[in-house]
Design a protein around this motif. Structure first.
Motif, PDB file in Angstrom:
ATOM      1  N   TYR A 159       0.849  -1.180   0.000  1.00  0.00           N
ATOM      2  CA  TYR A 159       0.000   0.000   0.000  1.00  0.00           C
ATOM      3  C   TYR A 159       0.887   1.233   0.000  1.00  0.00           C
ATOM      4  CZ  TYR A 159      -3.819   3.163   1.248  1.00  0.00           C
ATOM      5  OH  TYR A 159      -4.746   4.169   1.249  1.00  0.00           O
ATOM      6  N   GLU A 160       0.620   2.150  -0.915  1.00  0.00           N
ATOM      7  CA  GLU A 160       1.401   3.379  -1.022  1.00  0.00           C
ATOM      8  C   GLU A 160       0.568   4.534  -0.487  1.00  0.00           C
ATOM      9  OE1 GLU A 160       4.479   3.599  -2.032  1.00  0.00           O
ATOM     10  OE2 GLU A 160       4.905   1.856  -3.296  1.00  0.00           O
ATOM     11  N   ALA A 161       0.972   5.116   0.616  1.00  0.00           N
ATOM     12  CA  ALA A 161       0.238   6.249   1.169  1.00  0.00           C
ATOM     13  C   ALA A 161       0.172   7.369   0.138  1.00  0.00           C
ATOM     14  CB  ALA A 161       0.916   6.745   2.441  1.00  0.00           C
ATOM     15  N   GLY A 162      -1.036   7.817  -0.175  1.00  0.00           N
ATOM     16  CA  GLY A 162      -1.204   8.867  -1.165  1.00  0.00           C
ATOM     17  C   GLY A 162      -1.175   8.380  -2.600  1.00  0.00           C
ATOM     18  N   GLY A 163      -0.973   7.089  -2.801  1.00  0.00           N
ATOM     19  CA  GLY A 163      -0.904   6.537  -4.150  1.00  0.00           C
ATOM     20  C   GLY A 163      -2.252   6.033  -4.626  1.00  0.00           C
ATOM     21  N   ALA A 164      -2.284   5.606  -5.881  1.00  0.00           N
ATOM     22  CA  ALA A 164      -3.539   5.114  -6.461  1.00  0.00           C
ATOM     23  C   ALA A 164      -3.913   3.748  -5.901  1.00  0.00           C
ATOM     24  CB  ALA A 164      -3.407   5.036  -7.980  1.00  0.00           C
ATOM     25  N   ASN A 165      -2.906   2.900  -5.650  1.00  0.00           N
ATOM     26  CA  ASN A 165      -3.125   1.560  -5.108  1.00  0.00           C
ATOM     27  C   ASN A 165      -4.167   0.782  -5.914  1.00  0.00           C
ATOM     28  OD1 ASN A 165      -1.352   1.721  -2.694  1.00  0.00           O
ATOM     29  ND2 ASN A 165      -2.762   3.368  -2.118  1.00  0.00           N
ATOM     30  N   SER A 166      -4.063   0.918  -7.230  1.00  0.00           N
ATOM     31  CA  SER A 166      -5.028   0.266  -8.110  1.00  0.00           C
ATOM     32  C   SER A 166      -4.550  -1.086  -8.617  1.00  0.00           C
ATOM     33  CB  SER A 166      -5.332   1.180  -9.309  1.00  0.00           C
ATOM     34  OG  SER A 166      -4.135   1.522  -9.997  1.00  0.00           O
ATOM     35  N   SER A 167      -3.384  -1.524  -8.164  1.00  0.00           N
ATOM     36  CA  SER A 167      -2.882  -2.838  -8.553  1.00  0.00           C
ATOM     37  C   SER A 167      -3.740  -3.924  -7.905  1.00  0.00           C
ATOM     38  CB  SER A 167      -1.420  -2.983  -8.141  1.00  0.00           C
ATOM     39  OG  SER A 167      -1.281  -2.809  -6.742  1.00  0.00           O
ATOM     40  N   PRO A 168      -3.673  -5.146  -8.426  1.00  0.00           N
ATOM     41  CA  PRO A 168      -4.540  -6.205  -7.894  1.00  0.00           C
ATOM     42  C   PRO A 168      -4.259  -6.520  -6.425  1.00  0.00           C
ATOM     43  CG  PRO A 168      -3.689  -6.814 -10.041  1.00  0.00           C
ATOM     44  CD  PRO A 168      -2.935  -5.598  -9.623  1.00  0.00           C
ATOM     45  N   GLY A 169      -5.333  -6.592  -5.658  1.00  0.00           N
ATOM     46  CA  GLY A 169      -5.240  -7.030  -4.276  1.00  0.00           C
ATOM     47  C   GLY A 169      -5.676  -8.479  -4.188  1.00  0.00           C
ATOM     48  N   VAL A 170      -6.746  -8.743  -3.451  1.00  0.00           N
ATOM     49  CA  VAL A 170      -7.221 -10.113  -3.292  1.00  0.00           C
ATOM     50  C   VAL A 170      -8.727 -10.162  -3.505  1.00  0.00           C
ATOM     51  CG1 VAL A 170      -5.360 -10.794  -1.726  1.00  0.00           C
ATOM     52  CG2 VAL A 170      -7.470  -9.812  -0.777  1.00  0.00           C
ATOM     53  N   PRO A 171      -9.268 -11.345  -3.807  1.00  0.00           N
ATOM     54  CA  PRO A 171     -10.718 -11.486  -3.889  1.00  0.00           C
ATOM     55  C   PRO A 171     -11.364 -11.199  -2.536  1.00  0.00           C
ATOM     56  CG  PRO A 171      -9.628 -13.345  -4.940  1.00  0.00           C
ATOM     57  CD  PRO A 171      -8.569 -12.589  -4.195  1.00  0.00           C
ATOM     58  N   LEU A 172     -12.581 -10.659  -2.574  1.00  0.00           N
ATOM     59  CA  LEU A 172     -13.272 -10.273  -1.343  1.00  0.00           C
ATOM     60  C   LEU A 172     -14.654 -10.925  -1.280  1.00  0.00           C
ATOM     61  CD1 LEU A 172     -12.394  -6.454  -1.398  1.00  0.00           C
ATOM     62  CD2 LEU A 172     -11.263  -8.237  -0.042  1.00  0.00           C
ATOM     63  N   PRO A 173     -14.722 -12.244  -1.098  1.00  0.00           N
ATOM     64  CA  PRO A 173     -16.034 -12.902  -1.009  1.00  0.00           C
ATOM     65  C   PRO A 173     -16.747 -12.510   0.280  1.00  0.00           C
ATOM     66  CG  PRO A 173     -14.280 -14.450  -0.488  1.00  0.00           C
ATOM     67  CD  PRO A 173     -13.612 -13.199  -0.951  1.00  0.00           C
ATOM     68  N   LEU A 174     -17.968 -12.023   0.158  1.00  0.00           N
ATOM     69  CA  LEU A 174     -18.752 -11.578   1.320  1.00  0.00           C
ATOM     70  C   LEU A 174     -19.993 -12.435   1.521  1.00  0.00           C
ATOM     71  CD1 LEU A 174     -18.536  -7.703   0.780  1.00  0.00           C
ATOM     72  CD2 LEU A 174     -16.963  -9.200   2.043  1.00  0.00           C
ATOM     73  N   LYS A 175     -20.081 -13.509   0.779  1.00  0.00           N
ATOM     74  CA  LYS A 175     -21.204 -14.436   0.895  1.00  0.00           C
ATOM     75  C   LYS A 175     -20.668 -15.830   1.174  1.00  0.00           C
ATOM     76  CE  LYS A 175     -25.027 -16.464  -1.748  1.00  0.00           C
ATOM     77  NZ  LYS A 175     -25.721 -16.533  -3.064  1.00  0.00           N
ATOM     78  N   ALA A 176     -21.324 -16.542   2.061  1.00  0.00           N
ATOM     79  CA  ALA A 176     -20.867 -17.885   2.419  1.00  0.00           C
ATOM     80  C   ALA A 176     -21.096 -18.868   1.286  1.00  0.00           C
ATOM     81  CB  ALA A 176     -21.598 -18.371   3.670  1.00  0.00           C
ATOM     82  N   VAL A 177     -20.159 -19.783   1.114  1.00  0.00           N
ATOM     83  CA  VAL A 177     -20.292 -20.892   0.184  1.00  0.00           C
ATOM     84  C   VAL A 177     -20.476 -22.145   1.025  1.00  0.00           C
ATOM     85  CG1 VAL A 177     -19.157 -22.253  -1.604  1.00  0.00           C
ATOM     86  CG2 VAL A 177     -18.870 -19.773  -1.555  1.00  0.00           C
ATOM     87  N   THR A 178     -21.662 -22.748   0.948  1.00  0.00           N
ATOM     88  CA  THR A 178     -21.937 -23.935   1.750  1.00  0.00           C
ATOM     89  C   THR A 178     -22.055 -25.197   0.919  1.00  0.00           C
ATOM     90  OG1 THR A 178     -24.313 -23.487   1.651  1.00  0.00           O
ATOM     91  CG2 THR A 178     -23.092 -22.592   3.535  1.00  0.00           C
ATOM     92  N   LYS A 179     -22.249 -25.035  -0.386  1.00  0.00           N
ATOM     93  CA  LYS A 179     -22.352 -26.185  -1.278  1.00  0.00           C
ATOM     94  C   LYS A 179     -21.954 -25.746  -2.682  1.00  0.00           C
ATOM     95  CE  LYS A 179     -27.378 -25.455  -1.612  1.00  0.00           C
ATOM     96  NZ  LYS A 179     -27.446 -24.377  -0.612  1.00  0.00           N
ATOM     97  N   PHE A 180     -21.703 -26.698  -3.513  1.00  0.00           N
ATOM     98  CA  PHE A 180     -21.173 -26.379  -4.831  1.00  0.00           C
ATOM     99  C   PHE A 180     -22.116 -25.492  -5.646  1.00  0.00           C
ATOM    100  CE2 PHE A 180     -18.630 -30.145  -3.848  1.00  0.00           C
ATOM    101  CZ  PHE A 180     -17.380 -29.689  -4.191  1.00  0.00           C
ATOM    102  N   GLU A 181     -23.419 -25.614  -5.401  1.00  0.00           N
ATOM    103  CA  GLU A 181     -24.373 -24.793  -6.147  1.00  0.00           C
ATOM    104  C   GLU A 181     -24.213 -23.307  -5.831  1.00  0.00           C
ATOM    105  OE1 GLU A 181     -25.035 -27.497  -4.509  1.00  0.00           O
ATOM    106  OE2 GLU A 181     -25.727 -28.893  -6.052  1.00  0.00           O
ATOM    107  N   ASP A 182     -23.596 -22.998  -4.689  1.00  0.00           N
ATOM    108  CA  ASP A 182     -23.415 -21.609  -4.283  1.00  0.00           C
ATOM    109  C   ASP A 182     -22.100 -21.020  -4.787  1.00  0.00           C
ATOM    110  OD1 ASP A 182     -25.782 -21.713  -2.888  1.00  0.00           O
ATOM    111  OD2 ASP A 182     -24.832 -22.223  -0.983  1.00  0.00           O
ATOM    112  N   LEU A 183     -21.335 -21.799  -5.515  1.00  0.00           N
ATOM    113  CA  LEU A 183     -20.011 -21.365  -5.932  1.00  0.00           C
ATOM    114  C   LEU A 183     -20.076 -20.051  -6.702  1.00  0.00           C
ATOM    115  CD1 LEU A 183     -17.006 -22.025  -6.129  1.00  0.00           C
ATOM    116  CD2 LEU A 183     -17.512 -23.325  -8.194  1.00  0.00           C
ATOM    117  N   ILE A 184     -19.236 -19.097  -6.286  1.00  0.00           N
ATOM    118  CA  ILE A 184     -19.161 -17.814  -6.977  1.00  0.00           C
ATOM    119  C   ILE A 184     -18.311 -18.001  -8.234  1.00  0.00           C
ATOM    120  CG2 ILE A 184     -18.459 -15.400  -6.769  1.00  0.00           C
ATOM    121  CD1 ILE A 184     -18.700 -15.769  -3.713  1.00  0.00           C
TER     122      ILE A 184
END
Length: 459
Positions: A159-184
């Motif tokens: 993270y660059e203070a004051g920078g764009a920081n638009s490079s790839p970070g990480v996936p952010l799944p906010l929904k639970a996956v409980t079975k294969f049908e729920d796969l994002i």
């Protein structure tokens, strides 16, 4: 350690894994819970939360890798890897490939913990007791937030203070996956900015829910302060560190060794609980496994002695510094050399956030901002030097603060992240070198082409 059955989902390796360890959290046996079975009672939800804590205590996360690997990755002039595990040797040599199993398991287990936290958050309507709901919700947000934070620090550019920081970070799944049908399907990497923002949002939500639970609250505040420090948001990091220090709930231990030998010590703000039945490992995993090398009182060898301290780093300590004379020893077990006494016994708790770090953080932030919130930065540094048996400093520089930080927190997983945020070379490589970022695991890329690989790594 109770690990409940889970299903592995290929995209982002999220999994429903239930079982935990956490500060002042007693672990009870948990029955297996099918991935297809919805949580139906408050006890189910609490067990799921316990599961998330179990995951973050495993060797892939705070049980070993999130503490050891950031120091191993920044080992030039610091640590020497002499072990047989090629995954760690490659990390130490800063020569990683996308199939590195320790890179893979850290990613996978972090997303298992995130998925367990998401499962808890979605099941909150089951709980009718508002106090219980608030605590469980706060802890679930805490786990999700710290996992996003740890992931983006390892798998994204700094993270660059004051920078764009638009490079790839990480996936952010906010929904639970409980079975294969729920796969994002086709989940992508958020930017570094978005990754930090989600981690911050989760930790703020955690803090809002845990006001009536001081020890849980302090853990969330401490990790959020660390996130702000990494971003160069010194006023926010300072204020949170000061809140914990001034709360009166913690005090510096009288000795340097006590925080690592005494469970839930007076300066342990957030600890991973370990004992003989529940721990990260004592042969092929666990911090003491790799860092220790001595004979116990029956003549048995403790530890593999795979990580020794280089003479060049050992000699940077003043000869009278107790951090050298009391916390570093000459190996007498599997291997010879200098070893840290922080990770000495297999079943000791693992301090993740200590009051020591918060004193150093407050001092650094106050110094950078020319403020004295809570204390003058010189006073904070001298408190720690006095405990180490050193004379007080009469004046202070930023370099002096960072030097005290590097010695006080040595071998606790800070080195890589501190060098990156202060823009210092890591061996011969610049702080923002693509080689100092973990690859996205090959198995993730191979099943989800939407995940962009980091520069310098083959798909």
């Amino acid at each position: 350690m109770n690990i409940i059955k889970y299903i592995t989902i290929p995209a982002v390796a999220v999994a429903l894994t239930l079982g935990s360890c956490g500060k002042k959290l007693e672990i009870e046996p948990v029955d297996d819970i099918s991935a297809e079975k919805a949580l139906s009672t408050p006890a189910d939800v609490n067990n799921a939360l316990t599961g998330a804590y179990t995951i973050i205590a495993k060797g892939a996360l705070y049980g070993t890798n999130l503490v050891m690997v950031p120091d191993l990755f920044a080992s030039p002039g610091y640590l020497n890897w002499t072990g047989s595990f090629s995954t760690y040797r490659d990390i130490s040599n800063q020569n990683i490939i996308a199939t590195n199993e320790d890179v893979t398991r850290t990613w996978t287990n972090a997303y298992q913990a995130i998925n367990a936290a998401n499962t808890v958050l979605e099941a909150l309507p089951i709980i009718t007791d508002e106090d219980m709901k608030a605590q469980i919700e706060g802890k679930a947000y805490f786990i999700r937030g710290i996992m996003f934070f740890e992931l983006v620090r390892l798998y994204g550019l700094p993270y660059e203070a004051g920078g764009a920081n638009s490079s790839p970070g990480v996936p952010l799944p906010l929904k639970a996956v409980t079975k294969f049908e729920d796969l994002i399907k086709g989940i992508t990497r958020s930017t570094v900015t978005e990754s930090y923002a989600q981690a911050e949002k989760d930790l703020l939500a955690s803090i809002a829910k845990l006001a009536d639970y001081p020890s849980d609250l302090a853990a969330s505040q401490g990790m959020l302060a660390r996130l702000y420090l990494q971003q160069g948001k010194y006023d926010k990091a300072r204020d949170l560190a000061n809140d914990i220090i001034e709360s009166g709930d913690y005090e510096l231990s009288p000795t340097l060794e006590a925080p690592f030998r005494t469970p839930n010590s007076s300066e342990g703000v957030f600890e991973i609980q370990q004992n003989e039945q529940s721990n990260a490992g004592s042969s092929n995993d666990g911090l003491a496994t790799f860092y220790s090398s001595y004979l116990n009182n029956t003549g048995g060898k403790v530890g593999r002695g795979d990580l020794s301290i280089l003479n060049s780093y050992y000699n940077t300590f003043d000869p009278t510094d107790k951090r050298r004379t009391q916390m570093i020893y000459d190996g007498t077990g599997a291997k010879s050399g200098w070893f840290t006494k922080k990770w000495y016994n297999y079943f000791d708790n693992i301090p993740v956030v200590r009051l020591t770090d918060l004193y150093l953080m407050r001092a650094e932030c106050n110094f950078r901002l020319s403020t004295a919130i809570g204390a003058d930065p010189l006073d904070d540094i001298n408190v720690l030097r006095e405990r180490a048996g050193l004379e007080d400093l009469e004046d202070l520089t930023l370099d002096a603060i960072l030097l005290e930080r590097s010695k006080e927190l040595a071998f606790e997983g800070y080195r890589l992240h501190d060098l990156k945020r202060t823009k210092k070379n890591i061996g011969s490589l610049p702080y923002n070198s693509p080689k100092m970022v973990f690859p996205i695991p090959y198995r993730e890329i191979s099943v989800n082409p939407a995940l962009v690989q980091n520069p310098g790594y083959s798909q």
